[in-house]
Design a protein around this motif. Structure first.
Motif, mmCIF file in Angstrom:
data_model
loop_
_atom_site.group_PDB
_atom_site.id
_atom_site.type_symbol
_atom_site.label_atom_id
_atom_site.label_comp_id
_atom_site.label_asym_id
_atom_site.label_seq_id
_atom_site.Cartn_x
_atom_site.Cartn_y
_atom_site.Cartn_z
ATOM 1 N N LEU A 303 -7.662 9.337 5.768
ATOM 2 C CA LEU A 303 -6.735 10.044 4.878
ATOM 3 C C LEU A 303 -7.222 11.467 4.654
ATOM 4 O O LEU A 303 -8.404 11.773 4.853
ATOM 5 C CB LEU A 303 -6.639 9.311 3.530
ATOM 6 C CG LEU A 303 -6.142 7.863 3.602
ATOM 7 C CD1 LEU A 303 -6.349 7.160 2.270
ATOM 8 C CD2 LEU A 303 -4.684 7.806 4.016
ATOM 9 N N ARG A 304 -6.304 12.306 4.221
ATOM 10 C CA ARG A 304 -6.642 13.722 4.047
ATOM 11 C C ARG A 304 -7.793 13.899 3.060
ATOM 12 O O ARG A 304 -8.743 14.627 3.312
ATOM 13 C CB ARG A 304 -5.392 14.462 3.548
ATOM 14 C CG ARG A 304 -5.568 15.947 3.438
ATOM 15 C CD ARG A 304 -4.242 16.627 3.193
ATOM 16 N NE ARG A 304 -3.444 15.922 2.192
ATOM 17 C CZ ARG A 304 -2.117 15.960 2.134
ATOM 18 N NH1 ARG A 304 -1.453 16.640 3.037
ATOM 19 N NH2 ARG A 304 -1.451 15.322 1.187
ATOM 20 N N ARG A 307 -10.523 8.909 -1.033
ATOM 21 C CA ARG A 307 -11.012 8.644 -2.401
ATOM 22 C C ARG A 307 -12.318 7.875 -2.299
ATOM 23 O O ARG A 307 -13.175 7.969 -3.168
ATOM 24 C CB ARG A 307 -9.974 7.855 -3.195
ATOM 25 C CG ARG A 307 -8.674 8.639 -3.353
ATOM 26 C CD ARG A 307 -7.737 8.004 -4.353
ATOM 27 N NE ARG A 307 -8.278 8.084 -5.696
ATOM 28 C CZ ARG A 307 -8.499 7.009 -6.468
ATOM 29 N NH1 ARG A 307 -8.225 5.797 -6.012
ATOM 30 N NH2 ARG A 307 -8.995 7.149 -7.670
ATOM 31 N N TYR A 392 -17.281 -1.754 -1.618
ATOM 32 C CA TYR A 392 -15.902 -1.254 -1.645
ATOM 33 C C TYR A 392 -15.015 -2.042 -0.672
ATOM 34 O O TYR A 392 -13.912 -2.475 -1.033
ATOM 35 C CB TYR A 392 -15.879 0.243 -1.287
ATOM 36 C CG TYR A 392 -14.482 0.814 -1.195
ATOM 37 C CD1 TYR A 392 -13.766 1.140 -2.347
ATOM 38 C CD2 TYR A 392 -13.869 1.005 0.041
ATOM 39 C CE1 TYR A 392 -12.472 1.639 -2.266
ATOM 40 C CE2 TYR A 392 -12.581 1.504 0.132
ATOM 41 C CZ TYR A 392 -11.890 1.832 -1.030
ATOM 42 O OH TYR A 392 -10.609 2.317 -0.938
ATOM 43 N N MET A 396 -11.737 -4.373 -1.464
ATOM 44 C CA MET A 396 -10.412 -4.058 -0.911
ATOM 45 C C MET A 396 -9.905 -5.195 -0.016
ATOM 46 O O MET A 396 -8.705 -5.475 0.007
ATOM 47 C CB MET A 396 -10.469 -2.740 -0.134
ATOM 48 C CG MET A 396 -10.671 -1.509 -1.017
ATOM 49 S SD MET A 396 -9.486 -1.377 -2.390
ATOM 50 C CE MET A 396 -7.976 -0.977 -1.520
ATOM 51 N N PHE A 399 -8.604 -7.795 -2.245
ATOM 52 C CA PHE A 399 -7.367 -7.304 -2.861
ATOM 53 C C PHE A 399 -6.205 -7.459 -1.885
ATOM 54 O O PHE A 399 -5.135 -7.959 -2.228
ATOM 55 C CB PHE A 399 -7.564 -5.835 -3.271
ATOM 56 C CG PHE A 399 -6.430 -5.250 -4.065
ATOM 57 C CD1 PHE A 399 -5.558 -6.052 -4.798
ATOM 58 C CD2 PHE A 399 -6.245 -3.867 -4.115
ATOM 59 C CE1 PHE A 399 -4.518 -5.499 -5.537
ATOM 60 C CE2 PHE A 399 -5.210 -3.311 -4.851
ATOM 61 C CZ PHE A 399 -4.344 -4.132 -5.550
ATOM 62 N N LEU B 46 -3.873 9.326 -10.771
ATOM 63 C CA LEU B 46 -4.067 8.391 -9.649
ATOM 64 C C LEU B 46 -2.899 8.484 -8.664
ATOM 65 O O LEU B 46 -3.096 8.492 -7.448
ATOM 66 C CB LEU B 46 -4.162 6.952 -10.170
ATOM 67 C CG LEU B 46 -5.510 6.506 -10.717
ATOM 68 C CD1 LEU B 46 -5.366 5.130 -11.372
ATOM 69 C CD2 LEU B 46 -6.550 6.449 -9.601
ATOM 70 N N THR B 52 -0.166 11.051 -2.524
ATOM 71 C CA THR B 52 0.117 12.266 -1.757
ATOM 72 C C THR B 52 -0.737 12.385 -0.498
ATOM 73 O O THR B 52 -0.614 13.364 0.231
ATOM 74 C CB THR B 52 -0.116 13.519 -2.627
ATOM 75 O OG1 THR B 52 -1.471 13.506 -3.074
ATOM 76 C CG2 THR B 52 0.820 13.546 -3.818
ATOM 77 N N GLN B 83 -5.835 4.120 -0.922
ATOM 78 C CA GLN B 83 -7.140 3.724 -1.472
ATOM 79 C C GLN B 83 -7.043 3.565 -2.986
ATOM 80 O O GLN B 83 -7.363 4.479 -3.741
ATOM 81 C CB GLN B 83 -8.196 4.749 -1.096
ATOM 82 C CG GLN B 83 -8.548 4.711 0.390
ATOM 83 C CD GLN B 83 -9.767 5.563 0.692
ATOM 84 O OE1 GLN B 83 -9.816 6.725 0.335
ATOM 85 N NE2 GLN B 83 -10.755 4.983 1.356
ATOM 86 N N LEU B 84 -6.603 2.402 -3.405
ATOM 87 C CA LEU B 84 -6.533 2.076 -4.831
ATOM 88 C C LEU B 84 -7.174 0.715 -5.043
ATOM 89 O O LEU B 84 -6.831 -0.252 -4.347
ATOM 90 C CB LEU B 84 -5.065 2.006 -5.291
ATOM 91 C CG LEU B 84 -4.286 3.323 -5.379
ATOM 92 C CD1 LEU B 84 -2.794 3.048 -5.550
ATOM 93 C CD2 LEU B 84 -4.800 4.186 -6.528
ATOM 94 N N THR B 85 -8.095 0.631 -5.994
ATOM 95 C CA THR B 85 -8.696 -0.663 -6.323
ATOM 96 C C THR B 85 -7.667 -1.485 -7.117
ATOM 97 O O THR B 85 -6.658 -0.929 -7.575
ATOM 98 C CB THR B 85 -9.957 -0.464 -7.188
ATOM 99 O OG1 THR B 85 -9.553 0.148 -8.414
ATOM 100 C CG2 THR B 85 -10.990 0.406 -6.484
ATOM 101 N N GLU B 88 -6.886 0.139 -10.427
ATOM 102 C CA GLU B 88 -6.145 1.399 -10.252
ATOM 103 C C GLU B 88 -4.697 1.125 -9.853
ATOM 104 O O GLU B 88 -3.779 1.812 -10.304
ATOM 105 C CB GLU B 88 -6.831 2.257 -9.177
ATOM 106 C CG GLU B 88 -8.163 2.831 -9.630
ATOM 107 C CD GLU B 88 -8.916 3.518 -8.500
ATOM 108 O OE1 GLU B 88 -9.748 4.389 -8.789
ATOM 109 O OE2 GLU B 88 -8.679 3.163 -7.318
ATOM 110 N N ALA B 89 -4.511 0.123 -8.998
ATOM 111 C CA ALA B 89 -3.153 -0.220 -8.560
ATOM 112 C C ALA B 89 -2.306 -0.657 -9.753
ATOM 113 O O ALA B 89 -1.127 -0.293 -9.867
ATOM 114 C CB ALA B 89 -3.201 -1.317 -7.500
#
Lengths: 619, 185
Positions: A303-304, A307, A392, A396, A399, B46, B52, B83-85, B88-89
């Protein structure tokens, strides 16, 4: 050699010493003096029609399979194949499918395939030739050309400079000028196709020269091959290694050239050595999975502004396209390694640009890092970083699994469930050949790369690739399970005529049509612009239902067994039936009813228009 | 520390600090400019930072959906690489539902609509459908009974639990099919 030995003898050198000296000089002596054995086995003079010379040269170029659709102009070529039982004709019923078959074969085998079709059919091949070009896959595509005596007269199947239509998406194009030149231009085409940056090459053989008798030399392709296993500049490797060693938060970006070079093992070792998180080409870019997708360091799409990991200070691109320069934020140092010098440092400002084979370069980077830092220091660097990334990626992964489980009972079947069911059903050595834009999310639930499944797709996004390409992958790997997963849109662009090739050549592939009656992702992208279709909720362009196609019935028409999977509970049993059919040597098609998703997904409305209602007469 | 080595160390440290500052400044500037186009609230930053990466915010601001609908979008984006945990989601979904949910300035289609014809279901359609979009989207297209049933069921499911009973959904679908059906029905 004989003359050299006698000459040394006259100089007073003993026979043993002279023999030893001659042996050490042997590689530098002209081949003809070496008893003539290697020269005669590599090159032979031959008399025959242009078609026969072409067959002989293809044989000398190592071609076993000829991807074709017949044409009368190439009759002398096909005639010459009658007496070549070890060269196999593989027919497709449309030129686009033909090229996609060859692309799948090339990607899976690493070989440069030969395709020949009729000149008026060549424009059909352009969509898939464009895909081949985008993925830099070596391929020779040929046509029979207009007779030289009538060329340019706008006669039968004559278009001025047909070869030029291939120009923007081929490395080289050429019209053979005489029968005796056919072997030479063919060898050159294979050489140009396979040297980096590799890609498709177009050849035209005028039909009169294919029929003409000539004498020509047929020479082994090996005599014209140039190794692309280039060792990188050691100074640049050292500079890159130092930057990586000093980086606080380096990021690895991987691409297809890793697979082309067979460097997967070395790349995983490098990532682990520094505990670097790994990302891949974004979106649909990239035709392979160069890094194990279940590896704890693997983050997925680049990604740009990542995060995680935050504050990347060095990005190392190993063999990736890196098409969008804006992805590399100001302040990030960029190291790029490509075996394609044209696209190396093409867009993003690059601090260290290394041209070299990915396997050699990665191995050299590892060696340089080990020489610069002790094992303890390297362990110290990697451990903390790797532990954070592992935490991480584990979070994920869990999730994503929980998201997938929430869709388990969706009807029609969700892509998430299809991914999970495929992961259960497929063997670890399976090859998945995918062409489904919406379906990419099922890959979150599957394992690819490393010792897991192989993955093939196309970067170009010209639809119609997946079904024929899976045939090509199976041809290259008859002993591996192959599954073609295609969207209904992609399937319909391909044909259905590739099913004929599946049936004719008994290609035991499981074909899964993800039938959601929509160009689903295209609708999402169109509506994402926020224009009138979005505002009014009217899908003017992408709904494919009405008529609702029965793909299993369609397959049956080609002699391919299949079934509809309308409910999620039917999926696993259907996959097992497909597995048994392919084990028995038969292709099997599953028409899986898949849910649409995204904006406007539920709507089946489409503009209504009837030609029958326009009529004034019932004719 | 040797003075020359100390000089180089300080120079290197300064370089690292400047680089980090430059990165954080760039990121903050980009995310902040995106955030400025969104209503204030928990989760806004967030959305600006995560969404974006791949697309603009124009559609998010224009779209109206219920909490279940927004969750589907967010889940879908996570499977596509956002990229959201999990926490965060949740925050993003809540922010989107609150600011771009039912009742927050409905979407305007620009399609002219006559008032709804009276009938059983009229009030339900007005009170439910018009929370997210104007009636032009409804009254200017023809759908079969099955299509209306699917559409209404989907909309109510996206709006969340207890928004409409099954009977109410059927009433709305029947009303819509009767007044805005397909010619062939």
């Amino acid at each position: 050699m004989k003359h050299l030995l006698s000459g040394l003898g006259t100089l007073g050198i003993t026979a043993a010493a002279a023999n030893s000296m001659a042996q050490s000089l042997a590689p530098f002596l002209p081949a003809a003096e070496d008893g003539g054995a290697s020269a005669s086995s590599a090159s032979r003079s031959m008399q025959g029609t242009g078609g026969a010379l072409l067959v002989a040269q293809l044989k000398a170029s190592g071609i076993e399979h000829i991807f074709f659709n017949p044409s009368s102009g190439a009759a002398p070529f096909f005639d010459a194949l009658v007496d070549e039982p070890k060269m196999h004709l593989i027919k497709a019923l449309q030129e686009g499918a033909l090229v996609a078959m060859a692309d799948g074969y090339a990607k899976a085998s690493g070989k440069t395939p030969f395709v020949i079709c009729a000149r008026p059919g060549f424009p059909n091949s352009m969509t898939q030739l464009y895909n081949v070009w985008k993925d830099e896959i070596p391929m020779v595509v040929a046509v029979d050309y207009v007779n030289r005596a009538t060329l340019g007269e706008d006669g039968f199947e004559d278009a001025d400079h047909l070869e030029n239509i291939a120009h923007p998406i081929t490395k080289w194009n050429w019209v053979a000028q005489s029968a005796d030149k056919i072997p030479e231009v063919t060898r050159r085409a294979f050489k140009f196709a396979s040297t980096m940056p590799s890609g498709p090459v177009f050849l035209a053989y005028p039909e009169d020269i294919l029929d003409e008798e000539a004498q020509a030399s047929v020479i082994d392709q090996a005599k014209f091959e140039v190794s692309m296993k280039v060792r990188p500049d050691p100074d640049l490797v050292e500079k890159a290694a130092r930057m990586l060693l000093e980086a606080q938060s380096p990021l690895l970006y991987v691409g297809d050239e890793i697979v082309r070079c067979g460097a997967q093992k070395q790349v995983a070792e490098l990532a682990e050595l520094l505990g670097m998180p790994v990302t891949r080409d974004g979106g649909t870019i990239g035709w392979s999975k160069a890094f194990p997708t279940q590896h704890p360091l693997y983050l997925g799409t680049n990604l740009r502004e990542m995060r995680y990991p935050a504050h990347v200070d060095v990005t190392l691109n190993l063999g990736g396209r890196l098409a969008y320069g804006e992805r590399i934020q100001p302040g990030i140092k960029l190291i790029q390694v490509r075996m394609d010098p044209t696209n190396l440092a093409r867009t993003a400002p690059t601090d260290v640009a290394i041209f070299g084979d990915l396997k050699f370069t990665t191995a050299d980077l590892i060696a340089a890092l080990r020489s610069m830092a002790t094992a303890d220091r390297l362990r110290q660097i990697s451990q903390e970083r790797a532990a954070k990334t592992h935490e991480y990626t584990t979070t994920m992964r869990k999730f994503r699994e929980s998201i997938g489980r929430e869709t388990w009972n969706h009807s029609p079947v969700s892509f998430e469930r299809l991914g999970m069911e495929l992961e259960t059903a497929l063997d670890k050595d399976a090859c998945v050949v995918a062409e489904s834009d919406s379906g990419r999310k099922m890959e979150d639930f599957m394992s690819f790369g490393g010792s897991d499944k192989q993955y093939f797709t196309t970067t170009g996004a010209a639809l119609g690739w997946g079904l024929p390409a899976a045939f090509g992958v199976k041809l290259a790997h008859p002993d591996l399970p192959v599954v073609s997963v295609v969207g209904d849109g992609a399937f319909l662009f391909a044909g259905p005529q590739p099913l004929w090739s599946y049936a004719r050549y008994k290609a035991p592939v499981t074909i899964i049509v993800c039938n959601n009656r929509s160009y689903n992702n295209e609708r999402n992208r169109i509506w994402n612009i926020g224009g009138r279709q979005f505002q009014t909720g009217r899908d003017m362009t992408c709904y494919l239902g009405d008529p609702d196609i029965d793909y299993a019935k369609l397959a049956s028409g080609f002699g391919v067994e299949g079934e509809i999977v309308a409910e999620p509970s039917q999926l696993q049993a259907a996959l097992q039936r497909a597995k048994r059919a392919t084990a028995d040597g038969r292709p099997y098609l599953l028409d899986v009813h898949i849910e649409r998703n995204g904006i406007g997904a539920t709507s089946t409305w489409h503009p209504s228009y009837s030609i029958a209602e326009l009529r004034q007469r019932k004719v | 520390m040797h003075s020359k080595a100390a000089f180089h160390f300080r120079k290197h440290l300064l370089g690292v600090c400047l680089a980090l500052l430059s990165i954080s400044f760039t990121v903050r500037t980009y995310a902040q400019s995106a955030a400025n186009s969104l209503p204030a609230g928990t989760g806004r930053d967030l959305v600006a930072a995560a969404c974006t990466q791949c697309h603009g915010l124009k559609l998010i601001v224009a779209l109206r959906d219920g909490p279940v609908g927004w969750k589907h979008f967010v889940d879908d984006m996570i499977l596509r690489g956002a990229q959201l945990t999990p926490q965060e989601a949740d925050s993003v979904t809540q922010y989107l539902s609150k600011n771009f949910g039912p009742g927050t300035s409905p979407m305007q289609s620009g399609l002219k609509s006559e008032p709804l014809p009276s009938g059983d279901g009229e009030k339900l359609v007005e009170s439910h459908c018009a929370l997210c979009h104007d009636l032009g989207r409804i009254t200017t297209v023809g759908r079969s009974k099955e299509e209306w049933n699917n559409t209404v069921s989907n909309m109510m499911a996206r709006a969340g639990t207890n928004v409409a009973t099954q009977d109410e959904i059927l009433t709305m679908a029947s009303y819509l099919a009767a007044h805005f059906g397909k010619k062939s029905d």
